[in-house]
Design a protein around this motif. Structure first.
Motif, PDB file in Angstrom:
ATOM      1  N   CYS A 239       0.821  -1.205   0.000  1.00  0.00           N
ATOM      2  CA  CYS A 239       0.000   0.000   0.000  1.00  0.00           C
ATOM      3  C   CYS A 239       0.855   1.254   0.000  1.00  0.00           C
ATOM      4  O   CYS A 239       2.049   1.225   0.287  1.00  0.00           O
ATOM      5  CB  CYS A 239      -0.923   0.009   1.215  1.00  0.00           C
ATOM      6  N   LYS A 240       0.214   2.372  -0.330  1.00  0.00           N
ATOM      7  CA  LYS A 240       0.885   3.670  -0.320  1.00  0.00           C
ATOM      8  C   LYS A 240      -0.185   4.755  -0.222  1.00  0.00           C
ATOM      9  O   LYS A 240      -1.376   4.506  -0.367  1.00  0.00           O
ATOM     10  CB  LYS A 240       1.739   3.852  -1.566  1.00  0.00           C
ATOM     11  N   GLU A 241       0.245   5.998   0.025  1.00  0.00           N
ATOM     12  CA  GLU A 241      -0.633   7.175   0.078  1.00  0.00           C
ATOM     13  C   GLU A 241      -1.835   6.944   0.976  1.00  0.00           C
ATOM     14  O   GLU A 241      -2.972   6.824   0.530  1.00  0.00           O
ATOM     15  CB  GLU A 241      -1.085   7.567  -1.334  1.00  0.00           C
ATOM     16  N   ILE A 242      -1.587   6.921   2.275  1.00  0.00           N
ATOM     17  CA  ILE A 242      -2.620   6.635   3.261  1.00  0.00           C
ATOM     18  C   ILE A 242      -3.290   7.922   3.726  1.00  0.00           C
ATOM     19  O   ILE A 242      -2.631   8.928   3.995  1.00  0.00           O
ATOM     20  CB  ILE A 242      -2.015   5.913   4.480  1.00  0.00           C
ATOM     21  N   SER A 243      -4.625   7.897   3.822  1.00  0.00           N
ATOM     22  CA  SER A 243      -5.401   8.995   4.384  1.00  0.00           C
ATOM     23  C   SER A 243      -6.347   8.419   5.426  1.00  0.00           C
ATOM     24  O   SER A 243      -6.926   7.351   5.232  1.00  0.00           O
ATOM     25  CB  SER A 243      -6.197   9.708   3.286  1.00  0.00           C
ATOM     26  N   ASN A 244      -6.536   9.159   6.545  1.00  0.00           N
ATOM     27  CA  ASN A 244      -7.340   8.641   7.644  1.00  0.00           C
ATOM     28  C   ASN A 244      -8.031   9.804   8.344  1.00  0.00           C
ATOM     29  O   ASN A 244      -7.621  10.223   9.411  1.00  0.00           O
ATOM     30  CB  ASN A 244      -6.431   7.869   8.610  1.00  0.00           C
ATOM     31  N   HIS A 245      -9.144  10.324   7.739  1.00  0.00           N
ATOM     32  CA  HIS A 245      -9.756  11.558   8.251  1.00  0.00           C
ATOM     33  C   HIS A 245     -11.287  11.510   8.329  1.00  0.00           C
ATOM     34  O   HIS A 245     -11.957  12.284   7.625  1.00  0.00           O
ATOM     35  CB  HIS A 245      -9.332  12.737   7.380  1.00  0.00           C
ATOM     36  N   PRO A 246     -11.919  10.792   9.213  1.00  0.00           N
ATOM     37  CA  PRO A 246     -11.332   9.700   9.987  1.00  0.00           C
ATOM     38  C   PRO A 246     -11.383   8.349   9.264  1.00  0.00           C
ATOM     39  O   PRO A 246     -10.766   7.401   9.678  1.00  0.00           O
ATOM     40  CB  PRO A 246     -12.205   9.677  11.239  1.00  0.00           C
ATOM     41  N   LEU A 247     -12.191   8.287   8.152  1.00  0.00           N
ATOM     42  CA  LEU A 247     -12.286   7.016   7.433  1.00  0.00           C
ATOM     43  C   LEU A 247     -11.018   6.758   6.632  1.00  0.00           C
ATOM     44  O   LEU A 247     -10.419   7.668   6.057  1.00  0.00           O
ATOM     45  CB  LEU A 247     -13.509   7.016   6.518  1.00  0.00           C
ATOM     46  N   LEU A 248     -10.648   5.515   6.578  1.00  0.00           N
ATOM     47  CA  LEU A 248      -9.385   5.104   5.982  1.00  0.00           C
ATOM     48  C   LEU A 248      -9.502   4.971   4.469  1.00  0.00           C
ATOM     49  O   LEU A 248     -10.405   4.315   3.949  1.00  0.00           O
ATOM     50  CB  LEU A 248      -8.968   3.757   6.576  1.00  0.00           C
ATOM     51  N   SER A 249      -8.583   5.592   3.756  1.00  0.00           N
ATOM     52  CA  SER A 249      -8.473   5.411   2.304  1.00  0.00           C
ATOM     53  C   SER A 249      -6.998   5.295   1.955  1.00  0.00           C
ATOM     54  O   SER A 249      -6.148   5.898   2.605  1.00  0.00           O
ATOM     55  CB  SER A 249      -9.129   6.569   1.544  1.00  0.00           C
ATOM     56  N   PHE A 250      -6.703   4.508   0.952  1.00  0.00           N
ATOM     57  CA  PHE A 250      -5.315   4.338   0.537  1.00  0.00           C
ATOM     58  C   PHE A 250      -5.258   3.668  -0.829  1.00  0.00           C
ATOM     59  O   PHE A 250      -6.272   3.217  -1.372  1.00  0.00           O
ATOM     60  CB  PHE A 250      -4.522   3.524   1.569  1.00  0.00           C
ATOM     61  N   ILE A 251      -4.067   3.621  -1.375  1.00  0.00           N
ATOM     62  CA  ILE A 251      -3.851   2.939  -2.649  1.00  0.00           C
ATOM     63  C   ILE A 251      -3.138   1.630  -2.381  1.00  0.00           C
ATOM     64  O   ILE A 251      -2.049   1.605  -1.791  1.00  0.00           O
ATOM     65  CB  ILE A 251      -3.019   3.794  -3.620  1.00  0.00           C
ATOM     66  N   ALA A 252      -3.762   0.538  -2.769  1.00  0.00           N
ATOM     67  CA  ALA A 252      -3.137  -0.774  -2.639  1.00  0.00           C
ATOM     68  C   ALA A 252      -2.479  -1.133  -3.961  1.00  0.00           C
ATOM     69  O   ALA A 252      -3.070  -0.945  -5.028  1.00  0.00           O
ATOM     70  CB  ALA A 252      -4.177  -1.824  -2.277  1.00  0.00           C
ATOM     71  N   LYS A 253      -1.264  -1.590  -3.883  1.00  0.00           N
ATOM     72  CA  LYS A 253      -0.552  -2.024  -5.077  1.00  0.00           C
ATOM     73  C   LYS A 253      -0.692  -3.542  -5.180  1.00  0.00           C
ATOM     74  O   LYS A 253      -0.169  -4.290  -4.352  1.00  0.00           O
ATOM     75  CB  LYS A 253       0.918  -1.630  -5.008  1.00  0.00           C
ATOM     76  N   VAL A 254      -1.439  -4.001  -6.162  1.00  0.00           N
ATOM     77  CA  VAL A 254      -1.705  -5.423  -6.367  1.00  0.00           C
ATOM     78  C   VAL A 254      -0.943  -5.863  -7.613  1.00  0.00           C
ATOM     79  O   VAL A 254      -1.337  -5.557  -8.742  1.00  0.00           O
ATOM     80  CB  VAL A 254      -3.212  -5.690  -6.539  1.00  0.00           C
ATOM     81  N   GLY A 255       0.165  -6.548  -7.398  1.00  0.00           N
ATOM     82  CA  GLY A 255       1.033  -6.863  -8.532  1.00  0.00           C
ATOM     83  C   GLY A 255       1.608  -5.576  -9.087  1.00  0.00           C
ATOM     84  O   GLY A 255       2.239  -4.801  -8.374  1.00  0.00           O
ATOM     85  N   GLU A 256       1.329  -5.306 -10.358  1.00  0.00           N
ATOM     86  CA  GLU A 256       1.810  -4.082 -10.997  1.00  0.00           C
ATOM     87  C   GLU A 256       0.730  -3.018 -11.092  1.00  0.00           C
ATOM     88  O   GLU A 256       0.955  -1.952 -11.670  1.00  0.00           O
ATOM     89  CB  GLU A 256       2.333  -4.418 -12.405  1.00  0.00           C
ATOM     90  N   LYS A 257      -0.462  -3.277 -10.547  1.00  0.00           N
ATOM     91  CA  LYS A 257      -1.577  -2.356 -10.690  1.00  0.00           C
ATOM     92  C   LYS A 257      -1.924  -1.704  -9.349  1.00  0.00           C
ATOM     93  O   LYS A 257      -1.739  -2.292  -8.295  1.00  0.00           O
ATOM     94  CB  LYS A 257      -2.803  -3.087 -11.250  1.00  0.00           C
ATOM     95  N   ASP A 258      -2.451  -0.490  -9.429  1.00  0.00           N
ATOM     96  CA  ASP A 258      -2.882   0.232  -8.242  1.00  0.00           C
ATOM     97  C   ASP A 258      -4.390   0.086  -8.045  1.00  0.00           C
ATOM     98  O   ASP A 258      -5.160   0.127  -9.014  1.00  0.00           O
ATOM     99  CB  ASP A 258      -2.549   1.717  -8.350  1.00  0.00           C
ATOM    100  N   MET A 259      -4.803  -0.082  -6.789  1.00  0.00           N
ATOM    101  CA  MET A 259      -6.218  -0.163  -6.442  1.00  0.00           C
ATOM    102  C   MET A 259      -6.507   0.927  -5.417  1.00  0.00           C
ATOM    103  O   MET A 259      -6.027   0.872  -4.290  1.00  0.00           O
ATOM    104  CB  MET A 259      -6.551  -1.542  -5.856  1.00  0.00           C
ATOM    105  N   ARG A 260      -7.261   1.953  -5.821  1.00  0.00           N
ATOM    106  CA  ARG A 260      -7.590   3.043  -4.916  1.00  0.00           C
ATOM    107  C   ARG A 260      -8.812   2.654  -4.095  1.00  0.00           C
ATOM    108  O   ARG A 260      -9.871   2.328  -4.644  1.00  0.00           O
ATOM    109  CB  ARG A 260      -7.861   4.324  -5.699  1.00  0.00           C
ATOM    110  N   LEU A 261      -8.681   2.675  -2.772  1.00  0.00           N
ATOM    111  CA  LEU A 261      -9.731   2.195  -1.887  1.00  0.00           C
ATOM    112  C   LEU A 261     -10.199   3.288  -0.929  1.00  0.00           C
ATOM    113  O   LEU A 261      -9.391   3.962  -0.296  1.00  0.00           O
ATOM    114  CB  LEU A 261      -9.220   1.013  -1.057  1.00  0.00           C
TER     115      LEU A 261
END
Length: 432
Positions: A239-261
């Motif tokens: 994962c990378k680019e974490i935000s928590n204000h207050p709900l959690l969001s971040f970008i998960a790196k799955v293999g070579e692809k990014d998943m924005r959650l």
């Protein structure tokens, strides 16, 4: 006396297994378990009258007709039947344990796998020597994968549960300070939890491991396929680019692809639970878009990291359980959240043995450094520790706290509530 194979044939023709006459299902098998304050044998007649197909008892003096089957030990029979049924189904079973996060991880894994498979997962907290067998017996021939949560408060318990459930996939979410009375020490916790690793390794199964957790990595041996997850740099999911204000969001790196959650979860400590669910979903070939949808739609319940808005306050309710590890993480997260009026309602932690006073003092030492509007402490453990300025209100019971709040209402605040299950701090919410 009937064999387990014969009992299993009866079970297949029944509507399931029951252990409580208050929840009898028509056509079910009633297992007359015994406890410290009850004897299920005394309720065999009631179970049959309420619709049970048969009653399994271990007291020959129990009421009986052809519907009552006598065995040597009802609990052992329940466990053996569950093990036989698990072998009969011959499906993948994922065993999940850990000090913190095992239930949240179980729920996330279930949500993800349900997107492509027929799944049966542990309901509620049925994760012990009775709950695990009942979970297995709730699976029918339509189920393609089982998700079994395993709890423990002493060494050897996970090994016993593994012998019953025979998982071929496994994950230990983490190891920390909890149930020290039963485990004896943190090393005892590690030894107990590692019993899942040892079983999976013995069957050459698959382990999902937080590749950043040095404790977990040190507990690994050989003989299992390892799939790792963690922050950037871990091979499988990171994962990378974490935000928590207050709900959690971040970008998960799955293999070579990014998943924005964008999740409904609170606290960066939930990232590892999400990454574990993604890893397991990928392993079972769930489509990436379905994994994303499942995680973003998942809303925590059962007093676990729930964000609640009342007429006057915003509440972060995390009152299902508490131990030094989870308390430290949760407090650190709440401290980072922005709000002008932050209030703490903290309940005591249980089963800490000789380290109880020290661990509760650690909580006080953390809190006193921060600028909270009000702090309410609950339980006798907090009355035994030192608070240098005496500004914290300490209550013996939840009812005492509720009575105080009735006369001293809290308004326009962000309230964090956390404590052990026995504190029942969820009862406080209606007074906020």
């Amino acid at each position: 006396m009937k064999s387990i194979a014969e009992l299993h044939q009866l079970f297949l023709k029944s509507s399931g297994a029951c252990t409580d006459t208050r929840n009898i299902i028509e056509g079910s098998m009633f297992f007359a378990l015994k406890g410290a304050n009850f004897d299920g044998n005394q309720f065999a007649e009631q179970a049959i009258a309420d619709g049970a197909k048969c009653a399994i008892v271990d007291d020959e003096k129990a009421w009986g007709d052809d519907s009552v089957i006598v065995v040597d030990d009802v609990l052992k029979t329940l466990q053996n039947l569950a093990n036989y049924h698990r072998t009969y189904l011959n499906i993948p079973i994922i065993g999940i344990t850990g000090t913190n996060g095992k239930t949240s991880t179980k729920e996330l894994v279930n949500a993800v796998l349900c997107k492509g498979l027929n799944v049966c997962a542990t309901k509620g907290n049925l994760n012990n020597h009775i709950g695990v067998p009942l979970t297995l017996l709730s699976m029918d021939e339509k189920i393609e994968v089982g998700v079994v949560e395993m709890g423990a408060n002493h060494v050897g318990e996970i090994a016993e549960l593994c012998a019953i459930a025979q998982p071929n996939c496994g994950i230990i979410t983490n190891v920390g300070k909890a149930h020290i009375e039963g485990f004896g020490s943190f090393e005892g916790v590690k030894k107990a939890k590692s019993e899942l690793y040892r079983f999976i390794e013995s069957v050459n199964g698959t382990l999902f491991v937080n590749g950043e957790n040095q404790h977990l990595k040190s507990m690994l041996d050989v003989g299992a396929t390892i799939i790792s997850y963690g922050s950037v740099g871990v091979d499988n999911v990171s994962c990378k680019e974490i935000s928590n204000h207050p709900l959690l969001s971040f970008i998960a790196k799955v293999g070579e692809k990014d998943m924005r959650l964008s999740t409904h979860l609170i606290g960066a400590y939930n990232i590892e639970n999400v990454l574990a669910a993604i890893s397991i979903g990928m392993y079972f070939n769930i489509d990436v878009s379905d994994i994303k949808a499942a995680i973003e739609l998942y809303v925590p319940s059962n007093n676990r990291s729930q964000l609640i808005k009342t007429a006057t306050n915003q509440i972060l309710l995390d009152a299902y359980n508490a131990n030094p590890s989870s308390m430290a993480l949760a407090l650190a997260n709440f401290i980072k959240l922005d709000h002008q009026n932050k209030v703490l309602v903290i309940g005591e932690m249980k089963e800490l043995g000789e380290s109880s006073i020290e661990e509760h003092q650690n909580i006080i030492d953390t809190i006193i450094k921060e600028d909270f509007s009000q702090v309410f402490l609950l339980g006798t453990s907090f009355s035994q520790v030192s608070c240098s300025d005496g500004s914290f209100a300490v209550f013996s019971t939840t009812l005492d706290l509720i009575n105080y709040l009735k006369d001293h209402p809290i308004k326009d605040s962000f309230v964090f509530i956390k404590g052990s299950r026995s504190n029942k701090l969820e009862d406080v919410v209606k007074y906020l």
